[in-house]
Design an enzyme around this catalytic site. Structure first.
Site, PDB file in Angstrom:
ATOM      1  N   ASN A 189      46.593  14.318  27.854  1.00 27.81           N
ATOM      2  CA  ASN A 189      47.383  13.308  27.128  1.00 27.81           C
ATOM      3  C   ASN A 189      46.489  12.658  26.076  1.00 27.81           C
ATOM      4  O   ASN A 189      45.609  11.860  26.408  1.00 27.81           O
ATOM      5  CB  ASN A 189      47.886  12.260  28.141  1.00 27.81           C
ATOM      6  CG  ASN A 189      48.607  11.103  27.470  1.00 27.81           C
ATOM      7  OD1 ASN A 189      48.970  11.184  26.286  1.00 27.81           O
ATOM      8  ND2 ASN A 189      48.827  10.033  28.210  1.00 27.81           N
ATOM      9  N   TRP A 190      46.722  13.019  24.834  1.00 29.36           N
ATOM     10  CA  TRP A 190      45.867  12.511  23.751  1.00 29.36           C
ATOM     11  C   TRP A 190      46.210  11.072  23.358  1.00 29.36           C
ATOM     12  O   TRP A 190      45.523  10.477  22.536  1.00 29.36           O
ATOM     13  CB  TRP A 190      45.984  13.414  22.519  1.00 29.36           C
ATOM     14  CG  TRP A 190      45.462  14.814  22.705  1.00 29.36           C
ATOM     15  CD1 TRP A 190      44.936  15.359  23.841  1.00 29.36           C
ATOM     16  CD2 TRP A 190      45.413  15.858  21.719  1.00 29.36           C
ATOM     17  NE1 TRP A 190      44.571  16.661  23.639  1.00 29.36           N
ATOM     18  CE2 TRP A 190      44.853  16.997  22.340  1.00 29.36           C
ATOM     19  CE3 TRP A 190      45.802  15.953  20.377  1.00 29.36           C
ATOM     20  CZ2 TRP A 190      44.662  18.205  21.658  1.00 29.36           C
ATOM     21  CZ3 TRP A 190      45.619  17.163  19.693  1.00 29.36           C
ATOM     22  CH2 TRP A 190      45.048  18.264  20.335  1.00 29.36           C
TER      23      TRP A 190
ATOM     24  N   GLY B  48      41.667  10.131  28.485  1.00 26.78           N
ATOM     25  CA  GLY B  48      40.475  10.024  27.635  1.00 26.78           C
ATOM     26  C   GLY B  48      39.637  11.301  27.574  1.00 26.78           C
ATOM     27  O   GLY B  48      39.201  11.718  26.497  1.00 26.78           O
TER      28      GLY B  48
ATOM     29  N   SER C 142      41.466   8.476  35.095  1.00 31.26           N
ATOM     30  CA  SER C 142      40.015   8.580  34.883  1.00 31.26           C
ATOM     31  C   SER C 142      39.420   9.881  35.426  1.00 31.26           C
ATOM     32  O   SER C 142      38.290   9.893  35.921  1.00 31.26           O
ATOM     33  CB  SER C 142      39.306   7.364  35.484  1.00 31.26           C
ATOM     34  OG  SER C 142      39.687   6.184  34.793  1.00 31.26           O
TER      35      SER C 142
ATOM     36  N   GLY D 116      42.404   4.889  32.432  1.00 32.13           N
ATOM     37  CA  GLY D 116      41.566   4.381  31.338  1.00 32.13           C
ATOM     38  C   GLY D 116      40.548   3.341  31.782  1.00 32.13           C
ATOM     39  O   GLY D 116      39.952   2.659  30.948  1.00 32.13           O
TER      40      GLY D 116
END
Ligand code: PEP
Length: 246
Positions: free
Chosen positions: A9-10, A230, A208, A173
């Site tokens: 997921n950008w 990320g 994460s 994140g």
């Protein structure tokens, strides 16, 4: 059994040139993760460009969000048919950032799941508890409520044809990651909610995930892949994570 799925997921990152460069790097090296289905979720505006880069590649394309509506007067929205036409096979629905920042409630998420399947997209339903809910011992209740809202809308068979990503909100994140045991426990509960038809449903863990923590998560029997935020913005890191699933 479907191939394990590693989805990137950008989010709202990157210029068009950066999106093309990242897609190119992934295509160049996708052979290093044969046996894994890679899927990337660029910003909506870059989907067409990235679709061209992925032509001839086994990497799938997905959207980060989809409208629950068909064509019509819905300013700023993008329909499932439009995403399909642009080359998407997947769409996220109910990502926690959509739920918390943009007020998406369970009913709307269920409608998006339905709209995606109507246009032959595979919805990846994101579910997960906030830190406060976790501290109150509500994790399993929250997951059940989020999943049942979709089940009630589309029926258990259609729910089982989608993908479910368990993404604890406190882990997205933040650098915090659920322990493999915690994640596995939630995945077992999700599998139970799906019943016998959910044996083959892909259940992803997200929050994460990095190359340094993915192996132990992926070793759990009910974790079938990962939804990576990320760390999917670096081709090498994303590919390393995928290699840990092979
Ligand atoms: C996500 O956006 O779904 C996600 C899991 O993000 P991150 O990997 O950055 O925590």
């Amino acid at each position: 059994m479907a191939k394990p799925l590693i989805a990137g997921n950008w989010k709202m990152h990157g210029t068009a040139a950066e999106a093309v460069a990242l897609a190119r790097q992934l295509v160049k090296n996708e052979h290093s993760c044969a046996g894994v289905q890679l899927a990337i979720f660029p910003p909506t505006l870059h989907l067409g460009l990235v679709a061209s880069e992925l032509s001839g590649s086994a990497i799938a394309l997905g959207a980060q969000n989809v409208s629950e509506h068909g064509p019509g007067a819905f300013t700023g929205e993008v329909s499932a048919d439009m995403l399909k036409e642009t080359g998407c096979d997947y769409t996220l629905v109910g990502h926690s950032e959509r739920r918390t920042l943009f007020g998406e409630v369970d009913g709307a998420v269920a409608d998006k799941f339905k709209a995606a399947q109507r246009s032959d997209l595979v919805p990846i339903l994101c579910v997960g508890e906030t830190l406060q809910q976790r501290q109150q011992g509500l994790t399993l209740d929250v997951i059940a409520k989020q999943i049942n809202a979709v089940k009630d809308k589309v029926g258990i068979e259609n729910l089982c044809r989608g993908v479910i990503a368990y993404e604890p909100v406190w882990a997205i994140g933040t650098g915090e990651v659920a322990s493999p045991e915690e994640a596995q426990l939630v995945h077992i509960v999700i599998r139970e909610l799906l019943g016998p038809g959910g044996i083959g449903t892909s259940l992803l863990y997200g929050g994460s995930v990095k190359a340094s923590n993915a192996a132990e998560l992926f070793a759990e029997p009910d974790i079938d892949g990962g939804l990576v935020g990320g760390a999917s913005l670096e081709a090498d890191e994303f590919l390393k994570i995928a290699q840990l699933m092979t």
